[in-house]
Motif scaffolding. Sequence first.
Motif, PDB file in Angstrom:
ATOM      1  N   ALA A   1       0.919  -1.194   0.140  1.00  0.00           N
ATOM      2  CA  ALA A   1       0.089  -0.098  -0.010  1.00  0.00           C
ATOM      3  C   ALA A   1       0.904   1.522   0.012  1.00  0.00           C
ATOM      4  O   ALA A   1       0.602   2.130  -0.624  1.00  0.00           O
ATOM      5  N   ASP A   2       1.875   1.199   0.808  1.00  0.00           N
ATOM      6  CA  ASP A   2       2.962   2.432   0.979  1.00  0.00           C
ATOM      7  C   ASP A   2       3.513   2.511  -0.512  1.00  0.00           C
ATOM      8  O   ASP A   2       3.543   3.844  -0.875  1.00  0.00           O
ATOM      9  N   ARG A   3       3.873   1.620  -0.916  1.00  0.00           N
ATOM     10  CA  ARG A   3       4.448   1.812  -2.255  1.00  0.00           C
ATOM     11  C   ARG A   3       3.417   2.320  -3.371  1.00  0.00           C
ATOM     12  O   ARG A   3       3.929   3.002  -4.372  1.00  0.00           O
ATOM     13  N   LEU A   4       2.230   1.804  -3.357  1.00  0.00           N
ATOM     14  CA  LEU A   4       1.409   2.399  -4.309  1.00  0.00           C
ATOM     15  C   LEU A   4       1.100   3.871  -4.018  1.00  0.00           C
ATOM     16  O   LEU A   4       0.984   4.554  -4.986  1.00  0.00           O
ATOM     17  N   PHE A   5       1.005   4.264  -3.014  1.00  0.00           N
ATOM     18  CA  PHE A   5       0.921   5.545  -2.570  1.00  0.00           C
ATOM     19  C   PHE A   5       2.124   6.303  -3.122  1.00  0.00           C
ATOM     20  O   PHE A   5       2.093   7.541  -3.723  1.00  0.00           O
ATOM     21  N   GLU A   6       3.371   5.763  -2.962  1.00  0.00           N
ATOM     22  CA  GLU A   6       4.595   6.594  -3.616  1.00  0.00           C
ATOM     23  C   GLU A   6       4.391   6.477  -5.122  1.00  0.00           C
ATOM     24  O   GLU A   6       4.962   7.494  -5.868  1.00  0.00           O
ATOM     25  N   THR A   7       3.877   5.400  -5.830  1.00  0.00           N
ATOM     26  CA  THR A   7       3.863   5.190  -7.137  1.00  0.00           C
ATOM     27  C   THR A   7       2.739   6.264  -7.833  1.00  0.00           C
ATOM     28  O   THR A   7       2.955   6.936  -8.561  1.00  0.00           O
ATOM     29  N   PHE A   8       1.782   6.803  -6.987  1.00  0.00           N
ATOM     30  CA  PHE A   8       0.741   7.413  -7.148  1.00  0.00           C
ATOM     31  C   PHE A   8       0.912   9.027  -6.746  1.00  0.00           C
ATOM     32  O   PHE A   8       0.289   9.928  -6.622  1.00  0.00           O
ATOM     33  N   SER A   9       2.340   9.409  -6.770  1.00  0.00           N
ATOM     34  CA  SER A   9       2.833  10.511  -6.277  1.00  0.00           C
ATOM     35  C   SER A   9       2.167  11.052  -4.933  1.00  0.00           C
ATOM     36  O   SER A   9       2.032  12.274  -4.650  1.00  0.00           O
ATOM     37  N   MET A  10       2.220  10.205  -3.986  1.00  0.00           N
ATOM     38  CA  MET A  10       1.609  10.468  -2.544  1.00  0.00           C
ATOM     39  C   MET A  10       2.892   9.901  -1.531  1.00  0.00           C
ATOM     40  O   MET A  10       2.359   9.322  -0.482  1.00  0.00           O
ATOM     41  N   SER A  11       4.117   9.932  -2.007  1.00  0.00           N
ATOM     42  CA  SER A  11       4.926   9.700  -1.184  1.00  0.00           C
ATOM     43  C   SER A  11       5.062  10.182   0.261  1.00  0.00           C
ATOM     44  O   SER A  11       5.013  11.518   0.339  1.00  0.00           O
ATOM     45  N   GLY A  12       5.004   9.350   1.342  1.00  0.00           N
ATOM     46  CA  GLY A  12       5.180   9.851   2.773  1.00  0.00           C
ATOM     47  C   GLY A  12       3.653  10.273   3.420  1.00  0.00           C
ATOM     48  O   GLY A  12       3.622  10.747   4.390  1.00  0.00           O
ATOM     49  N   ARG A  13       2.666  10.180   2.578  1.00  0.00           N
ATOM     50  CA  ARG A  13       1.363  10.665   2.989  1.00  0.00           C
ATOM     51  C   ARG A  13       0.494   9.509   3.509  1.00  0.00           C
ATOM     52  O   ARG A  13      -0.728   9.700   4.056  1.00  0.00           O
ATOM     53  N   TYR A  14       0.894   8.230   3.366  1.00  0.00           N
ATOM     54  CA  TYR A  14       0.055   7.052   3.821  1.00  0.00           C
ATOM     55  C   TYR A  14      -0.387   7.212   5.343  1.00  0.00           C
ATOM     56  O   TYR A  14      -1.532   6.698   5.708  1.00  0.00           O
ATOM     57  N   ASP A  15       0.357   7.753   6.332  1.00  0.00           N
ATOM     58  CA  ASP A  15      -0.080   7.989   7.642  1.00  0.00           C
ATOM     59  C   ASP A  15      -0.440   9.457   7.963  1.00  0.00           C
ATOM     60  O   ASP A  15      -0.779   9.667   8.959  1.00  0.00           O
ATOM     61  N   ASP A  16      -1.007  10.075   6.864  1.00  0.00           N
ATOM     62  CA  ASP A  16      -1.279  11.455   7.073  1.00  0.00           C
ATOM     63  C   ASP A  16      -3.164  11.451   7.146  1.00  0.00           C
ATOM     64  O   ASP A  16      -3.523  10.420   6.761  1.00  0.00           O
ATOM     65  N   LEU A  17      -3.558  12.126   7.993  1.00  0.00           N
ATOM     66  CA  LEU A  17      -4.980  12.426   7.777  1.00  0.00           C
ATOM     67  C   LEU A  17      -5.572  12.765   6.739  1.00  0.00           C
ATOM     68  O   LEU A  17      -4.854  13.485   5.870  1.00  0.00           O
ATOM     69  N   ILE A  18      -6.758  11.980   6.160  1.00  0.00           N
ATOM     70  CA  ILE A  18      -7.300  12.245   5.055  1.00  0.00           C
ATOM     71  C   ILE A  18      -7.688  13.683   4.770  1.00  0.00           C
ATOM     72  O   ILE A  18      -7.859  14.207   3.729  1.00  0.00           O
ATOM     73  N   GLU A  19      -8.057  14.317   6.067  1.00  0.00           N
ATOM     74  CA  GLU A  19      -8.543  15.553   5.720  1.00  0.00           C
ATOM     75  C   GLU A  19      -7.546  16.655   5.401  1.00  0.00           C
ATOM     76  O   GLU A  19      -7.842  18.106   4.760  1.00  0.00           O
ATOM     77  N   ASP A  20      -6.296  16.152   5.299  1.00  0.00           N
ATOM     78  CA  ASP A  20      -5.139  16.821   4.812  1.00  0.00           C
ATOM     79  C   ASP A  20      -4.880  16.761   3.359  1.00  0.00           C
ATOM     80  O   ASP A  20      -3.872  17.327   2.784  1.00  0.00           O
ATOM     81  N   TYR A  21      -5.814  15.666   2.965  1.00  0.00           N
ATOM     82  CA  TYR A  21      -5.314  15.453   1.476  1.00  0.00           C
ATOM     83  C   TYR A  21      -6.077  16.312   0.560  1.00  0.00           C
ATOM     84  O   TYR A  21      -7.017  16.765   0.873  1.00  0.00           O
ATOM     85  N   SER A  22      -5.528  16.427  -0.759  1.00  0.00           N
ATOM     86  CA  SER A  22      -6.022  17.320  -1.680  1.00  0.00           C
ATOM     87  C   SER A  22      -7.485  16.267  -2.204  1.00  0.00           C
ATOM     88  O   SER A  22      -7.426  15.359  -2.131  1.00  0.00           O
ATOM     89  N   HIS A  23      -8.241  17.317  -3.195  1.00  0.00           N
ATOM     90  CA  HIS A  23      -9.250  16.509  -3.819  1.00  0.00           C
ATOM     91  C   HIS A  23      -8.486  15.350  -4.807  1.00  0.00           C
ATOM     92  O   HIS A  23      -8.898  14.228  -4.751  1.00  0.00           O
ATOM     93  N   GLY A  24      -7.445  15.577  -5.538  1.00  0.00           N
ATOM     94  CA  GLY A  24      -6.979  14.541  -6.244  1.00  0.00           C
ATOM     95  C   GLY A  24      -6.374  13.417  -5.343  1.00  0.00           C
ATOM     96  O   GLY A  24      -6.328  12.295  -5.882  1.00  0.00           O
ATOM     97  N   MET A  25      -5.620  13.882  -4.282  1.00  0.00           N
ATOM     98  CA  MET A  25      -5.125  12.631  -3.603  1.00  0.00           C
ATOM     99  C   MET A  25      -6.270  11.699  -2.817  1.00  0.00           C
ATOM    100  O   MET A  25      -6.128  10.550  -2.649  1.00  0.00           O
ATOM    101  N   ARG A  26      -7.474  12.414  -2.661  1.00  0.00           N
ATOM    102  CA  ARG A  26      -8.388  11.643  -2.184  1.00  0.00           C
ATOM    103  C   ARG A  26      -8.992  10.643  -3.189  1.00  0.00           C
ATOM    104  O   ARG A  26      -9.446   9.350  -2.994  1.00  0.00           O
ATOM    105  N   LYS A  27      -9.275  10.861  -4.365  1.00  0.00           N
ATOM    106  CA  LYS A  27      -9.475  10.217  -5.625  1.00  0.00           C
ATOM    107  C   LYS A  27      -8.488   9.095  -5.734  1.00  0.00           C
ATOM    108  O   LYS A  27      -8.839   8.047  -6.033  1.00  0.00           O
ATOM    109  N   LYS A  28      -7.196   9.613  -5.624  1.00  0.00           N
ATOM    110  CA  LYS A  28      -6.125   8.643  -6.006  1.00  0.00           C
ATOM    111  C   LYS A  28      -6.024   7.287  -4.509  1.00  0.00           C
ATOM    112  O   LYS A  28      -5.798   6.409  -4.780  1.00  0.00           O
TER     113      LYS A  28
END
Length: 240
Positions: A112-139
């Motif tokens: 899962a962490d590697r997929l977050f990295e692959t989808f340009s969300m490196s280091g965000r796996y343990d961040d709160l979803i409320e801090d995600y952008s619209h595009g990050m939530r879609k991803k």
Amino acid sequence: MPVLEVMGVTYSYDGFVTVLEQVGFDVDAGEIVGLLGPNGSGKSTLIKTVFDLLQLQAGSIAVGGHEHVSPVAKSAAMYLASNDYLPQFLTGREYVEMLGRLYGVEVDHAVADRLFETFSMSGRYDDLIEDYSHGMRKKTQLISALLMRRPLTIIDETLNGIDIEALYLTEQELTRLRDEGRSVVLCTHDFALLERLADRVLFLDHGILVADASTSSLVEEHGSLATMVFGHLDSQSRRP
């Protein structure tokens, strides 16, 4: 046996406005099916009916040979909605873990962490979803579906709002799902995407299934999916 069987489904709001009329089709294992139609054609109503979010009024729906309201049918299918409403109080990791428990999937968090990295969300796996952008939530929705790997995944306009690189990666991953024998129904207005990816296309208009044919045959007949859709809509607008 088809992964999804929709037979004679009719749905009306308040008993007056019919949004689906005798809709029927199958989705086979290892098939990507595009779902097209203008706004108000009944696409989202159909999808919500499949997932028992709207109570079936007429007809029947089966997932993996089981009635769509049964727990086994619900565990076999995953719905990615057009909105990006995710539980903001969870982290990405907690959200994925929650889905894993719902579907009985042992989540490999390293993958899962590697997929977050692959989808340009490196280091965000343990961040709160409320801090995600619209595009990050879609991803995050897309990544969750790739981790759950259900026999049937239905994507309702979820690809809107993601960047070009993520769209390219999603195409590759959906192709892998198909190669594994899993099925995808992709509801989108992106005609070019469907021409590249979909084996078959369903075209709904005013709740009626206008076309159900292979993508290649529709493109051969009309020149493109866009020409087919706009030609149909133009002919309907000219009717007395």
